[in-house]
Design an enzyme around this catalytic site. Structure first.
Site, mmCIF file in Angstrom:
data_model
loop_
_atom_site.group_PDB
_atom_site.id
_atom_site.type_symbol
_atom_site.label_atom_id
_atom_site.label_comp_id
_atom_site.label_asym_id
_atom_site.label_seq_id
_atom_site.Cartn_x
_atom_site.Cartn_y
_atom_site.Cartn_z
ATOM 1 N N PHE A 1 0.869 -1.173 0.000
ATOM 2 C CA PHE A 1 0.000 0.000 0.000
ATOM 3 C C PHE A 1 0.911 1.230 0.000
ATOM 4 C CE2 PHE A 1 -2.899 3.084 1.978
ATOM 5 C CZ PHE A 1 -4.073 2.812 1.304
ATOM 6 N N ASP B 1 3.217 -4.673 9.251
ATOM 7 C CA ASP B 1 1.984 -3.915 9.047
ATOM 8 C C ASP B 1 0.816 -4.902 9.113
ATOM 9 O OD1 ASP B 1 -0.310 -2.835 7.778
ATOM 10 O OD2 ASP B 1 0.925 -1.309 6.814
ATOM 11 N N TYR C 1 -9.919 0.846 11.888
ATOM 12 C CA TYR C 1 -11.227 1.142 11.278
ATOM 13 C C TYR C 1 -11.596 0.144 10.183
ATOM 14 C CZ TYR C 1 -8.077 3.666 8.079
ATOM 15 O OH TYR C 1 -7.043 4.003 7.240
ATOM 16 N N LYS C 2 -10.751 -0.885 9.975
ATOM 17 C CA LYS C 2 -11.089 -1.920 8.990
ATOM 18 C C LYS C 2 -11.830 -3.039 9.732
ATOM 19 C CE LYS C 2 -7.503 -0.300 5.945
ATOM 20 N NZ LYS C 2 -6.065 -0.283 5.640
ATOM 21 N N ARG D 1 -12.196 -6.038 -5.303
ATOM 22 C CA ARG D 1 -11.847 -6.568 -3.975
ATOM 23 C C ARG D 1 -13.112 -6.804 -3.168
ATOM 24 N NH1 ARG D 1 -7.633 -3.304 -0.366
ATOM 25 N NH2 ARG D 1 -9.485 -2.003 -0.156
HETATM 26 C C1 LIG Z 1 -5.560 0.994 5.347
HETATM 27 C C2 LIG Z 1 -4.076 1.021 5.289
HETATM 28 C C3 LIG Z 1 -3.362 2.156 5.670
HETATM 29 C C4 LIG Z 1 -4.107 3.389 6.114
HETATM 30 O O1 LIG Z 1 -3.286 4.409 6.578
HETATM 31 P P1 LIG Z 1 -3.952 5.674 7.301
HETATM 32 O O2 LIG Z 1 -2.815 6.419 7.834
HETATM 33 O O3 LIG Z 1 -4.884 5.130 8.345
HETATM 34 O O4 LIG Z 1 -4.730 6.420 6.278
HETATM 35 C C5 LIG Z 1 -1.984 2.103 5.617
HETATM 36 N N1 LIG Z 1 -1.333 0.984 5.213
HETATM 37 C C6 LIG Z 1 -1.999 -0.129 4.821
HETATM 38 C C7 LIG Z 1 -1.247 -1.342 4.394
HETATM 39 C C8 LIG Z 1 -3.387 -0.132 4.846
HETATM 40 O O5 LIG Z 1 -4.048 -1.219 4.458
#
Ligand SMILES: *Cc1c(COP(=O)(O)O)cnc(C)c1O
Length: 420
Positions: free
Chosen positions: A133, A205, A230-231, A379
């Site tokens: 990501f 992560d 929040y997921k 997805r």
């Molecule tokens: C959802 C997600 C994020 C989100 O980062 P925010 O700082 O909360 O916007 C970061 N890294 C990964 C791998 C994610 O899936």
């Protein structure tokens, strides 16, 4: 061939039977889900637990409106980050005091990588995943920008040659437990061991694994970890993330964002920074208390559930989805982008289609809410606490209809731009 296919035929009865014996089925009524929608995007924003509304009401109308500043100690606001961290700890295989909730995922990745580098002086390489990501890599770029001798290597941890790229110049490696695009689940034990074999630190992560997979950070010997709330944890939009530091690193790592919330004596108002002992050193400043009170309500639900039941249902939902897509949608241009082996995938299934973006818009128009990621990937995230096998069956029927009727080619789904 014919015989095997019909023997494996997934029937409506089979789908109903899976729901009938689901030990988590009763959790669905503890969520608010919009009418007439099959929500398969809980890997992006989890649904709202009803308990969160009550918690917000208490926190806003009582603790804030009535008690005002007394709530910093009276309602436990000052220590809420640690309280929430201790609720998340059992979900990730950590101990009390090793996890704290604060700031966003991206900010915490920045802090964790910086902390890892501070523990490996004399080295000069930081590794991230080329296909991660993007914000993870942006954070890593930012850390390297403050370390002039360092280079950032973008690697593929799923490549058989990954271990060969490691050596004693590597300070830390940032690995995603579940790939956000393909849902491929990485072997935390093996990769952490390989990273430790060259004396580097492993930063994980957990954004797409916390809450759906039985993570065990301590068993794997992970050094630092960061995850999203929040997921799958249903903490609410913008709920702050969590950060983990193994106990053996407490009191020794540096944090790049020094603030009074992470000071050893925050109310002494000392002119210079002295880092707090323990995980609190990762805190910076005042936190979004209302958001955290909503998250607390959601985490209390997790305290009562066995994560093994969640993982089992997650695998059952994703397997049913894959089996039904195979059975119902063959020849309709879909390609599975997620591992077929249930033990190698997270709680999401990704399907590639040449017209992916338009197909995703058309499927959403037909009330199946999934997500879309470039290039061409549909997805679908499955949240074991509120999704049912019946919804999986209904979603596949709708996807099939969108493809068979070629509804996705309608102008309103923008197919013209996507296909060219
Ligand atoms: C959802 C997600 C994020 C989100 O980062 P925010 O700082 O909360 O916007 C970061 N890294 C990964 C791998 C994610 O899936």
């Amino acid at each position: 061939m014919e015989d095997t296919a019909s023997a494996n035929q997934v029937t409506l009865d089979h789908v109903a039977a899976l729901d009938a014996k689901d030990p988590l089925a009763h959790y669905r009524k503890q969520f608010h889900l919009p009418e007439g929608v099959i929500y398969l995007d809980g890997n992006s924003l989890g649904a709202a637990p009803l308990a969160a509304f009550d918690a917000l009401e208490v926190a806003s109308k009582g603790e804030w409106a009535e008690d005002l500043i007394a709530s910093w100690s009276g309602a436990g606001w000052w220590t809420l980050g640690e309280t929430l961290g201790d609720k998340i700890a059992p979900l990730v295989g950590a101990s009390d005091g090793e996890v704290v909730v604060c700031d966003s995922t991206t900010v915490n990745l920045y802090k964790a990588l910086h902390a890892a580098l501070s523990l490996r002086p004399g080295r000069n390489r930081l590794m991230t995943e080329a296909k991660a990501f993007p914000t993870d890599s942006y954070a890593a770029e930012g850390v390297v920008a403050t370390h002039p001798d360092f280079t950032l290597d973008r690697v593929d941890v799923e490549d058989a040659g990954f271990a060969d790229t490691l050596d004693e110049t590597v300070a830390a490696v940032l690995v995603n437990h579940v790939d956000y695009r393909t849902a491929s689940l990485r072997d935390m034990m093996r990769l952490t061991q390989q990273i430790h074999d060259v004396g580097a630190l492993a930063v994980w992560d957990l954004c797409h694994s916390v809450g759906v997979i039985d993570v065990d950070l301590e068993a794997a010997g992970v050094d630092f970890a960061v995850g999203c709330t929040y997921k799958y944890l249903n903490g609410g939009p913008g709920a702050p993330s969590f950060i983990y530091a193994a106990l053996r690193h407490h009191n020794t790592f540096d944090t790049p964002l020094q603030g009074w919330w992470g000071h050893a004596a925050p109310f002494a108002m000392e002119p210079t920074y002295r880092g707090a002992r323990g995980i609190r050193r990762f805190m910076v400043g005042t936190q979004p208390i209302l958001s955290m009170r909503a998250m607390a309500a959601s985490l209390d639900m997790y305290a009562k559930v066995d994560i093994a039941d969640i993982r089992a249902k997650s695998q059952s939902l994703t397997q049913l989805f894959i089996d039904l897509i195979d059975q119902e949608c063959s020849g309709l241009g879909l390609e599975l982008a997620t591992p077929r082996d249930a033990d190698r995938r997270g709680s999401q299934v990704s399907l590639y289609h040449d017209g992916g973006r338009s197909v995703s818009l058309a499927v959403t128009d037909q009330h199946v809410h999934g997500g879309y990621r470039e290039p061409g990937l549909l997805r679908f995230g499955f949240a074991p606490l509120y999704n049912s096998h019946q919804e999986v069956g209904d979603a596949v029927a709708i996807i099939k209809r969108v493809l068979e009727t070629e509804m996705w080619r309608e102008d309103r789904f923008g197919s013209a731009d996507t296909i060219s």
